[in-house]
Structures are given as C-alpha cells and as structure tokens.
Design a protein around this motif. Structure first.
Motif: not given
Length: 206
Positions: A140-159
């Motif tokens: 996701x990129x910046x610190x603890x934030x998830x970048x919705x333009x670059x995050x993969x499915x696994x990272x998005x699933x943590x939201x």
C-alpha cells in the motif's frame, strides 16, 4: 731502646705517633671512598634523568587502502592500528572496518591495509532496499496506509469491511477505469457506501 729483658721496645711518643697516623689514614680513606660513592651516585642519577628525558622512539608504518591519506606515517613505538589510521586522516566511508583489528600492536616497517567493502555487499544492500520498496508498494505504500492504486488483492483484503470478493472488484475497476483519482472514488465500487467509506478513509491513500 732495650727493656730489662733485653727486648727492643718503642718509645711511648712513637707509639702515639704511629696510632695517630693510622687514625688519620683511616679518616682520609673513609672520606675518599665516601666522596667517590657520592660522585658515582650522582653520575647514575644524572644518567637516569637524561634517559627519562629522551623522546619516545618512533616507528614507520605503511598504511594503504580505504583511508583518507594513505602512505608512510610515523607513530610512537607500541602504537595500535587505530593510531596509524588516525594519522592518515581516518577511514573512508567505503572502508570495511570490521576486517581490520584496530587494537593490533604495530611494528616498524609493517604494512597496514584497510580493505573496502565488496561490490557484492553493496549490491546486496541495494537489493534489500529495492525489495523493501517493492513490498511497501504491494502493501500500500505510505506508512500504515494502503494505496488503493497499487495494493494487491492480499493487501486490500486487510482493509476493514473489504473481503476477497470486494478486493477483486477494486482491482478490476483499476484495470478497466484506470487509477483512482481520489480516495472518495473507491465509493464507485459496488458494496462501498458512506458507512463503509467512513471506516476506510483513514486506512487508504492514492
């Protein structure tokens, strides 16, 4: 002079003179030896003082490698490798100080070589940095934030409120519509309304 038994005897005044001469000779001899001992002690003391005032002996060491001013340097006898390195202006940033025993005692005529870090080690450091950046991008990129333009499915699933199905819809939207222009655009994804966006807005970025 003969005594009554016919033996030769020394007059009393001569005996006294003889004893006096012995005493005087002993006194003169004692004075001489006393003065001689004092002179000898003074000479030894003077020699010790002069020896203590002599400058410390120096040795010459040849320093090469990753130092600021490689070459011949003079250091006091008994100096350590660190002293020779300091005499050369210190280590370069590329020096591999872990491969030099800075505490080793030096000898006259010794060569001290300070190696540089290997190219492979530098490449490994860069590779680790690159991998870290890639992992951050995927996460996701910046610190603890998830970048919705670059995050993969696994990272998005943590939201919060985003499961595998919604994560796939977010990725499909990016592939068909392009990148999100603002975090509010995520509300265009089916299933994400105001309530869910309120939970997501502090967790995402673009």
């Amino acid at each position: 002079m003969m005594d009554k038994d016919g033996e030769c005897t020394m007059p009393m005044y001569k005996k006294a003179m003889f004893i006096l001469l012995i005493i005087v000779a002993a006194a003169v001899g004692g004075t001489y030896y006393g003065l001689h001992d004092e002179e000898k002690s003074a000479v030894l003391e003077s020699a010790g003082t002069n020896e203590g005032n002599l400058p410390a002996r120096e040795i010459t060491v040849y320093v090469t490698g990753a130092v600021n001013k490689p070459g011949l340097v003079k250091v006091p006898e008994g100096a350590r490798a660190a002293d020779a390195v300091n005499a050369c202006g210190g280590l370069l940033p590329t020096a591999d100080s872990e491969k030099v025993n800075m505490a080793q005692a030096l000898k006259d005529g010794q060569q001290l070589k300070v190696p540089e870090k290997s190219v492979m080690a530098n490449k490994n450091d860069v590779s680790k940095s690159d991998r870290s950046n890639v992992d951050k991008s995927k996460a996701g990129g910046s610190g603890d934030l998830i970048n919705i333009n670059t995050a993969d499915e696994k990272a998005l699933d943590t939201l919060p409120g985003v499961g595998p199905a919604m994560a796939k819809r977010i990725i499909e939207y990016r592939e068909t519509e392009g990148a999100f222009q603002s975090i509010e655009d995520i509300k265009k994804i089916r299933g994400i309304g105001e309530a869910k966006f309120a939970k997501l807005k502090d967790k995402i970025c673009i």
